[in-house]
Motif scaffolding. Structure first.
Motif, PDB file in Angstrom:
ATOM      1  N   ALA A   1    -111.530  73.317-104.923  1.00 41.00           N
ATOM      2  CA  ALA A   1    -110.987  72.049-104.432  1.00 41.00           C
ATOM      3  C   ALA A   1    -110.436  72.230-103.025  1.00 41.00           C
ATOM      4  CB  ALA A   1    -109.879  71.549-105.352  1.00 41.00           C
ATOM      5  N   VAL A   2    -110.684  71.235-102.177  1.00 41.18           N
ATOM      6  CA  VAL A   2    -110.123  71.201-100.829  1.00 41.18           C
ATOM      7  C   VAL A   2    -108.938  70.240-100.877  1.00 41.18           C
ATOM      8  CG1 VAL A   2    -110.582  70.600 -98.420  1.00 41.18           C
ATOM      9  CG2 VAL A   2    -112.385  71.634 -99.815  1.00 41.18           C
ATOM     10  N   THR A   3    -107.762  70.695-100.410  1.00 39.67           N
ATOM     11  CA  THR A   3    -106.540  69.895-100.531  1.00 39.67           C
ATOM     12  C   THR A   3    -106.103  69.255 -99.214  1.00 39.67           C
ATOM     13  OG1 THR A   3    -105.171  71.859-100.180  1.00 39.67           O
ATOM     14  CG2 THR A   3    -105.699  71.278-102.464  1.00 39.67           C
ATOM     15  N   ASP A   4    -106.942  69.301 -98.199  1.00 42.02           N
ATOM     16  CA  ASP A   4    -106.605  68.731 -96.901  1.00 42.02           C
ATOM     17  C   ASP A   4    -107.601  67.624 -96.559  1.00 42.02           C
ATOM     18  OD1 ASP A   4    -105.073  69.089 -94.226  1.00 42.02           O
ATOM     19  OD2 ASP A   4    -107.190  69.106 -93.646  1.00 42.02           O
ATOM     20  N   ALA A   5    -107.082  66.463 -96.183  1.00 43.18           N
ATOM     21  CA  ALA A   5    -107.950  65.312 -95.892  1.00 43.18           C
ATOM     22  C   ALA A   5    -108.843  65.564 -94.677  1.00 43.18           C
ATOM     23  CB  ALA A   5    -107.097  64.067 -95.676  1.00 43.18           C
ATOM     24  N   GLY A   6    -108.336  66.250 -93.674  1.00 44.66           N
ATOM     25  CA  GLY A   6    -109.137  66.546 -92.484  1.00 44.66           C
ATOM     26  C   GLY A   6    -110.329  67.420 -92.807  1.00 44.66           C
ATOM     27  N   PHE A   7    -110.096  68.474 -93.575  1.00 46.41           N
ATOM     28  CA  PHE A   7    -111.206  69.325 -93.999  1.00 46.41           C
ATOM     29  C   PHE A   7    -112.181  68.533 -94.869  1.00 46.41           C
ATOM     30  CE2 PHE A   7    -108.542  73.142 -93.035  1.00 46.41           C
ATOM     31  CZ  PHE A   7    -109.452  73.800 -92.242  1.00 46.41           C
ATOM     32  N   ALA A   8    -111.675  67.686 -95.752  1.00 49.77           N
ATOM     33  CA  ALA A   8    -112.546  66.894 -96.628  1.00 49.77           C
ATOM     34  C   ALA A   8    -113.466  65.994 -95.806  1.00 49.77           C
ATOM     35  CB  ALA A   8    -111.705  66.069 -97.600  1.00 49.77           C
ATOM     36  N   ARG A   9    -112.919  65.372 -94.743  1.00 46.81           N
ATOM     37  CA  ARG A   9    -113.747  64.525 -93.867  1.00 46.81           C
ATOM     38  C   ARG A   9    -114.820  65.359 -93.169  1.00 46.81           C
ATOM     39  NH1 ARG A   9    -108.836  62.118 -92.890  1.00 46.81           N
ATOM     40  NH2 ARG A   9    -108.474  63.335 -90.979  1.00 46.81           N
ATOM     41  N   SER A  10    -114.444  66.555 -92.732  1.00 48.42           N
ATOM     42  CA  SER A  10    -115.415  67.434 -92.061  1.00 48.42           C
ATOM     43  C   SER A  10    -116.552  67.813 -93.007  1.00 48.42           C
ATOM     44  CB  SER A  10    -114.723  68.703 -91.555  1.00 48.42           C
ATOM     45  OG  SER A  10    -113.767  68.381 -90.577  1.00 48.42           O
ATOM     46  N   PHE A  11    -116.218  68.121 -94.247  1.00 47.77           N
ATOM     47  CA  PHE A  11    -117.253  68.447 -95.237  1.00 47.77           C
ATOM     48  C   PHE A  11    -118.155  67.236 -95.488  1.00 47.77           C
ATOM     49  CE2 PHE A  11    -114.279  71.859 -96.682  1.00 47.77           C
ATOM     50  CZ  PHE A  11    -115.134  72.921 -96.486  1.00 47.77           C
TER      51      PHE A  11
ATOM     52  N   LEU B   1    -108.486  71.339-111.695  1.00 51.79           N
ATOM     53  CA  LEU B   1    -108.227  70.137-112.493  1.00 51.79           C
ATOM     54  C   LEU B   1    -106.780  69.685-112.342  1.00 51.79           C
ATOM     55  CD1 LEU B   1    -110.276  70.890-115.731  1.00 51.79           C
ATOM     56  CD2 LEU B   1    -110.884  69.393-113.831  1.00 51.79           C
ATOM     57  N   GLN B   2    -105.874  70.637-112.243  1.00 47.41           N
ATOM     58  CA  GLN B   2    -104.461  70.317-112.019  1.00 47.41           C
ATOM     59  C   GLN B   2    -104.274  69.619-110.666  1.00 47.41           C
ATOM     60  OE1 GLN B   2    -102.056  73.807-112.565  1.00 47.41           O
ATOM     61  NE2 GLN B   2    -100.260  72.874-111.640  1.00 47.41           N
ATOM     62  N   GLU B   3    -104.967  70.101-109.629  1.00 42.77           N
ATOM     63  CA  GLU B   3    -104.890  69.478-108.300  1.00 42.77           C
ATOM     64  C   GLU B   3    -105.490  68.077-108.319  1.00 42.77           C
ATOM     65  OE1 GLU B   3    -103.456  70.872-105.310  1.00 42.77           O
ATOM     66  OE2 GLU B   3    -102.623  72.104-106.900  1.00 42.77           O
ATOM     67  N   VAL B   4    -106.580  67.895-109.062  1.00 43.75           N
ATOM     68  CA  VAL B   4    -107.210  66.567-109.168  1.00 43.75           C
ATOM     69  C   VAL B   4    -106.244  65.597-109.839  1.00 43.75           C
ATOM     70  CG1 VAL B   4    -109.064  65.274-110.295  1.00 43.75           C
ATOM     71  CG2 VAL B   4    -109.582  67.422-109.114  1.00 43.75           C
ATOM     72  N   ARG B   5    -105.644  66.033-110.952  1.00 41.64           N
ATOM     73  CA  ARG B   5    -104.703  65.170-111.674  1.00 41.64           C
ATOM     74  C   ARG B   5    -103.502  64.787-110.820  1.00 41.64           C
ATOM     75  NH1 ARG B   5    -104.502  69.124-115.288  1.00 41.64           N
ATOM     76  NH2 ARG B   5    -106.234  69.186-116.693  1.00 41.64           N
ATOM     77  N   SER B   6    -103.024  65.719-110.004  1.00 43.85           N
ATOM     78  CA  SER B   6    -101.818  65.465-109.197  1.00 43.85           C
ATOM     79  C   SER B   6    -102.125  64.628-107.960  1.00 43.85           C
ATOM     80  CB  SER B   6    -101.192  66.794-108.772  1.00 43.85           C
ATOM     81  OG  SER B   6    -101.997  67.418-107.796  1.00 43.85           O
ATOM     82  N   GLY B   7    -103.407  64.474-107.630  1.00 38.57           N
ATOM     83  CA  GLY B   7    -103.782  63.690-106.460  1.00 38.57           C
ATOM     84  C   GLY B   7    -103.845  64.508-105.181  1.00 38.57           C
ATOM     85  N   ARG B   8    -103.630  65.818-105.269  1.00 39.39           N
ATOM     86  CA  ARG B   8    -103.663  66.656-104.065  1.00 39.39           C
ATOM     87  C   ARG B   8    -105.078  67.054-103.666  1.00 39.39           C
ATOM     88  NH1 ARG B   8     -98.849  68.841-106.566  1.00 39.39           N
ATOM     89  NH2 ARG B   8    -100.137  70.387-107.593  1.00 39.39           N
ATOM     90  N   ALA B   9    -106.015  67.055-104.599  1.00 42.33           N
ATOM     91  CA  ALA B   9    -107.408  67.424-104.277  1.00 42.33           C
ATOM     92  C   ALA B   9    -108.075  66.261-103.549  1.00 42.33           C
ATOM     93  CB  ALA B   9    -108.170  67.769-105.547  1.00 42.33           C
ATOM     94  N   LYS B  10    -108.637  66.553-102.385  1.00 41.62           N
ATOM     95  CA  LYS B  10    -109.324  65.520-101.600  1.00 41.62           C
ATOM     96  C   LYS B  10    -110.835  65.593-101.763  1.00 41.62           C
ATOM     97  CE  LYS B  10    -105.324  64.572 -99.865  1.00 41.62           C
ATOM     98  NZ  LYS B  10    -104.464  63.822-100.745  1.00 41.62           N
ATOM     99  N   LEU B  11    -111.325  66.758-102.203  1.00 38.58           N
ATOM    100  CA  LEU B  11    -112.756  66.988-102.366  1.00 38.58           C
ATOM    101  C   LEU B  11    -112.938  68.186-103.280  1.00 38.58           C
ATOM    102  CD1 LEU B  11    -115.719  66.422-101.265  1.00 38.58           C
ATOM    103  CD2 LEU B  11    -115.228  68.210 -99.609  1.00 38.58           C
ATOM    104  N   VAL B  12    -113.943  68.126-104.144  1.00 37.28           N
ATOM    105  CA  VAL B  12    -114.207  69.235-105.065  1.00 37.28           C
ATOM    106  C   VAL B  12    -115.655  69.685-104.907  1.00 37.28           C
ATOM    107  CG1 VAL B  12    -114.359  69.906-107.504  1.00 37.28           C
ATOM    108  CG2 VAL B  12    -112.469  68.481-106.731  1.00 37.28           C
ATOM    109  N   PHE B  13    -115.835  71.005-104.811  1.00 39.35           N
ATOM    110  CA  PHE B  13    -117.164  71.614-104.815  1.00 39.35           C
ATOM    111  C   PHE B  13    -117.416  72.180-106.198  1.00 39.35           C
ATOM    112  CE2 PHE B  13    -116.393  71.860-100.251  1.00 39.35           C
ATOM    113  CZ  PHE B  13    -117.626  71.473 -99.754  1.00 39.35           C
ATOM    114  N   LEU B  14    -118.610  71.923-106.724  1.00 36.22           N
ATOM    115  CA  LEU B  14    -119.018  72.458-108.019  1.00 36.22           C
ATOM    116  C   LEU B  14    -120.317  73.224-107.818  1.00 36.22           C
ATOM    117  CD1 LEU B  14    -118.525  72.461-111.133  1.00 36.22           C
ATOM    118  CD2 LEU B  14    -119.976  70.442-111.243  1.00 36.22           C
ATOM    119  N   ALA B  15    -120.350  74.459-108.281  1.00 42.78           N
ATOM    120  CA  ALA B  15    -121.542  75.296-108.118  1.00 42.78           C
ATOM    121  C   ALA B  15    -122.720  74.677-108.867  1.00 42.78           C
ATOM    122  CB  ALA B  15    -121.274  76.704-108.636  1.00 42.78           C
TER     123      ALA B  15
END
Length: 99
Positions: free
Chosen positions: A83-93, A25-39
């Motif tokens: 949370a994935v913090t890299d845009a390249g990995f987020a695009r791959s996912f 949640l801290q990463e999402v708020r800061s804008g660093r999270a590019k993608l989030v996985f939720l079980a």
């Protein structure tokens, strides 16, 4: 193990993953999270908190795997949210999920 979980392990080794509800949640708020996985077996209150935060900060959310599968993929105990913090990995996912 499927391709998404394998890629999650690779992103973890590249230090581009954060796990645990508060840290994510801290990463999402800061804008660093590019993608989030939720079980898929997340508790309702955790699910609502993460879903609401991701939608308000416009972060893509993918419901995927169980807490055991997510934890195993990143080499830790059970993890409900990652949370994935890299845009390249987020695009791959995103490509893997859309196929």
């Amino acid at each position: 193990m499927d391709k998404i979980l394998q890629l999650l392990g690779l992103a973890t080794r590249a230090k581009k993953v954060v796990s645990g509800e508060e840290l994510v949640l801290q990463e999402v708020r800061s804008g660093r999270a590019k993608l989030v996985f939720l079980a898929t077996d997340a508790a309702k209150n955790a699910e609502k908190k993460v879903t609401d935060k991701c939608s308000s900060y416009d972060v893509p959310l993918i419901r995927y795997g169980t807490r055991q599968e997510l934890g195993k993929a990143i080499g830790k105990d059970e993890r409900v949210v990652v949370a994935v913090t890299d845009a390249g990995f987020a695009r791959s996912f995103a490509k893997l999920v859309s196929t």
